[in-house]
Scaffold this motif. Structure first.
Motif, PDB file in Angstrom:
ATOM      1  N   PHE B 375     -59.261  31.357  -4.884  1.00 22.90           N
ATOM      2  CA  PHE B 375     -60.031  30.492  -3.966  1.00 22.90           C
ATOM      3  C   PHE B 375     -61.079  31.335  -3.239  1.00 22.90           C
ATOM      4  O   PHE B 375     -62.241  30.935  -3.094  1.00 22.90           O
ATOM      5  N   GLY B 376     -60.650  32.488  -2.757  1.00 24.16           N
ATOM      6  CA  GLY B 376     -61.565  33.376  -2.034  1.00 24.16           C
ATOM      7  C   GLY B 376     -62.758  33.744  -2.901  1.00 24.16           C
ATOM      8  O   GLY B 376     -63.908  33.733  -2.443  1.00 24.16           O
ATOM      9  N   ALA B 377     -62.499  34.047  -4.170  1.00 24.12           N
ATOM     10  CA  ALA B 377     -63.590  34.401  -5.086  1.00 24.12           C
ATOM     11  C   ALA B 377     -64.557  33.234  -5.251  1.00 24.12           C
ATOM     12  O   ALA B 377     -65.781  33.413  -5.205  1.00 24.12           O
ATOM     13  N   PHE B 378     -64.017  32.037  -5.393  1.00 28.39           N
ATOM     14  CA  PHE B 378     -64.897  30.873  -5.582  1.00 28.39           C
ATOM     15  C   PHE B 378     -65.762  30.615  -4.351  1.00 28.39           C
ATOM     16  O   PHE B 378     -66.900  30.167  -4.483  1.00 28.39           O
ATOM     17  N   TYR B 379     -65.199  30.886  -3.164  1.00 25.84           N
ATOM     18  CA  TYR B 379     -66.012  30.658  -1.957  1.00 25.84           C
ATOM     19  C   TYR B 379     -67.214  31.602  -1.904  1.00 25.84           C
ATOM     20  O   TYR B 379     -68.209  31.309  -1.255  1.00 25.84           O
ATOM     21  N   PHE B 380     -67.128  32.721  -2.579  1.00 23.82           N
ATOM     22  CA  PHE B 380     -68.272  33.632  -2.629  1.00 23.82           C
ATOM     23  C   PHE B 380     -69.210  33.276  -3.787  1.00 23.82           C
ATOM     24  O   PHE B 380     -70.430  33.272  -3.638  1.00 23.82           O
ATOM     25  N   ILE B 381     -68.614  32.987  -4.938  1.00 28.34           N
ATOM     26  CA  ILE B 381     -69.401  32.847  -6.164  1.00 28.34           C
ATOM     27  C   ILE B 381     -70.218  31.548  -6.188  1.00 28.34           C
ATOM     28  O   ILE B 381     -71.418  31.553  -6.490  1.00 28.34           O
ATOM     29  N   LEU B 382     -69.577  30.438  -5.884  1.00 23.90           N
ATOM     30  CA  LEU B 382     -70.229  29.147  -6.109  1.00 23.90           C
ATOM     31  C   LEU B 382     -71.532  28.959  -5.323  1.00 23.90           C
ATOM     32  O   LEU B 382     -72.515  28.450  -5.882  1.00 23.90           O
ATOM     33  N   PRO B 383     -71.590  29.329  -4.038  1.00 25.46           N
ATOM     34  CA  PRO B 383     -72.878  29.154  -3.348  1.00 25.46           C
ATOM     35  C   PRO B 383     -74.001  29.926  -4.017  1.00 25.46           C
ATOM     36  O   PRO B 383     -75.145  29.480  -4.045  1.00 25.46           O
TER      37      PRO B 383
END
Lengths: 67, 483
Positions: B375-383
């Motif tokens: 989840f933490g990775a997605f919060y960085f990657i997606l934006p």
């Protein structure tokens, strides 16, 4: 007395798995050796900064909650 | 001198035009389609798989709940495991590993349609596999329940996807191989071997006797330990220093951690068969390896602790969606790994084996560590891929608290009850019916905690879909999006 066909097959299969294990071990040793030869361990202090660049530099927090 | 073309004039005023993008933004743009595809797939599987988990949990205290053949406890629980393992975790790991490898290699993704093709095949095959499980066509081998004919298709799809991490590595524009790259490359190398050997020795040319069980747990434990865990650790080693803007405390220790991890983890799976009809030397080897895992875990814990310990760092962690989830995952990686080493000891295992303690431990690793780190990775990657900010800070807070309270509650409930179960069984004072009846309040608590996690997953999935919906104004570059 020769072993039953099923046993022979399993002897062969286990040999295959054993050889696969050797390839596995060999590749790990090769990777470790390559790391040393290519200087991956020469300057770990410098290399720890490899994730930073001009766009996302060291010393700048890169993520915050949206407003 | 020729006059500037119309396109050049337009580009000059378009911040997203190729020539105006920074190097990092160009790399992100090349990764957008496959990474977004795998992210959306993973989020959808997570929601559906979690719902099946809740259905299974409810059936433990309301056995007649959804009482159909396709949703018996055996099938719904198996659907839960396979959906969250192969649907959520694998898709999420494909997304994170492809993004991390290209970012670290400073190279753009070419032919992005190939991993997408592999991803379409992977997910369609999973749909087939899930219907087969619901229809009762499962193998009965844990972690390999889908019919054996799915294996070759999944294998080809994995190669189409996993190959791109290797291609990115081979095309790297950097001289140093960062520790996250080591973990991901190793994972992409290890899984095909694990899957091939397990499929051959269990489903295609079954080995006899306990060799099947040994192979089963060698695969089951290593699928977690040698594929899911390394990518989770790789993600933490990247995002914690990256977001904080400070290098990892001891890079030397991180290298030691990787090589000791590679050395010890693959023997540990046999601790699932302690006390079984398996050679004692093999069980002892599994115990030794499980205890030796303390070394790489301790190394990682020291590194993350000292990297995140300072007054400024704690403020940054709490103020960053990425770090809040990632650091939560890192802390639980340490705790669940130490618990795993303890559970491999014979005296402890004699109590915890066959109890809810093991299920609590599995969720500790798979959810409190891995899922939260992803989840933490997605919060960085997606934006950075979507070039827009997350739509709602409130939804991120809600997602975090639902998942954090749910997962910690689940682990605590299952650990306490599991220990009680083990003591009750070993004492042989209560009948099995009495032991099952005593479990009822704990089963209710299990359902509540699982439901909290599921609600958190629904919030996350909805937030991802909202963010990707073509509504918000696009922004320039891979920037800090806080206003």
């Amino acid at each position: 007395m020769s072993p039953a066909p099923v046993e022979s097959f399993w002897d062969l299969s286990l040999l295959g798995v054993f050889l696969l294990g050797l390839v596995f071990l060999g590749s790990a040793i090769w990777a470790l050796s390559w790391s040393r030869r290519s200087g991956q361990f020469d300057d770990l202090e410098r290399d720890s900064r490899a994730i930073f660049d001009a766009d996302e530099p060291e010393g700048v927090i890169q993520d915050r909650f949206p407003q | 001198m020729s006059s500037p073309s119309v396109q050049n004039v337009l580009n000059r005023h378009n911040p997203l035009a190729e020539g105006n993008l920074s190097r990092v933004a160009q790399i992100d743009r090349s990764l957008r389609s496959p990474v977004v595809f795998f992210t959306v797939m993973s989020a959808l599987w997570l929601v559906i798989g979690s719902i099946f988990g809740v259905i299974s949990a409810i059936k433990l205290h309301v056995p007649e709940f959804l009482n159909t053949e396709a949703l018996t406890f055996g099938r719904s629980r198996t659907l839960h495991l396979n959906m969250v393992a192969y649907g959520w975790s694998f898709n999420a790991i494909f997304a994170v590993s492809i993004w991390l490898m290209h970012r670290l290699a400073r190279t753009e993704l070419r032919n992005g349609w190939v991993p997408i093709l592999g991803g379409i095949g992977w997910n369609l095959t999973l749909v087939y596999g899930m219907f087969a499980i619901a229809g009762g066509q499962m193998t009965g081998v844990e972690w390999l329940e889908m019919p054996r004919e799915v294996a070759p298709v999944l294998g080809v799809c994995f190669l189409l996807i996993g190959l791109w991490s290797v291609v990115a590595f081979s095309r790297r524009q950097t001289t140093h191989v960062y520790v996250s790259q080591w973990y991901i490359l190793a994972a992409m190398f290890w899984l095909p071997i694990l899957y091939l050997v397990a499929q051959m020795m269990i489903l295609w040319f079954p080995a006899r006797g306990t060799v099947q069980a040994i192979t089963n747990w060698w695969f089951g434990h290593n699928a977690i330990g040698l594929f899911l865990t390394p990518v989770g650790v790789a993600s933490m080693y990247y995002f914690i220093p990256k977001v904080l803007g400070r290098p990892i405390h001891s890079y030397y220790l991180s290298v030691v951690g990787f090589w000791t991890f590679a050395l010890f983890y693959n023997w540990a799976g046999i601790h699932h068969l302690l006390g079984g009809p398996v050679p004692v030397w093999l069980q002892s080897a599994g115990i030794v390896a499980s205890v030796m895992m303390v070394i790489p875990v301790l190394v990682t814990a020291i590194n993350f602790h000292y990297t995140t310990t300072s007054s400024q760092a704690w403020g940054a962690i709490w103020g960053s969606p990425t770090l809040r989830f990632t650091v939560f995952g890192a802390m639980n990686y340490t705790l669940s790994s130490f618990a795993g080493s303890l559970m491999a000891l014979r005296d402890v295992n004699a109590v915890t084996h066959f109890t809810n303690f093991t299920i609590g431990h599995a969720h500790h690793g798979m959810h409190a560590f891995l899922t939260m780190a992803l989840f933490g990775a997605f919060y960085f990657i997606l934006p950075r891929l979507a070039q827009r900010e997350w739509p709602s800070a409130a939804l991120i807070h809600l997602h975090f608290w639902l998942c954090a309270i749910g997962t910690i509650g689940y682990v605590v409930v299952m650990s306490i009850h599991g220990w009680m179960q083990g003591m009750q069984w070993n004492a042989a004072v209560m009948t099995p019916a009495q032991i099952a009846a005593a479990a009822e309040p704990w089963n209710y608590a299990r359902t509540i905690c699982g439901s909290l996690m599921t609600l958190g997953h629904i919030v996350f999935c909805a937030h991802v879909l909202w963010m990707l919906a073509p509504r918000a104004e696009k922004r320039q570059g891979p920037t800090l999006f806080a206003r």
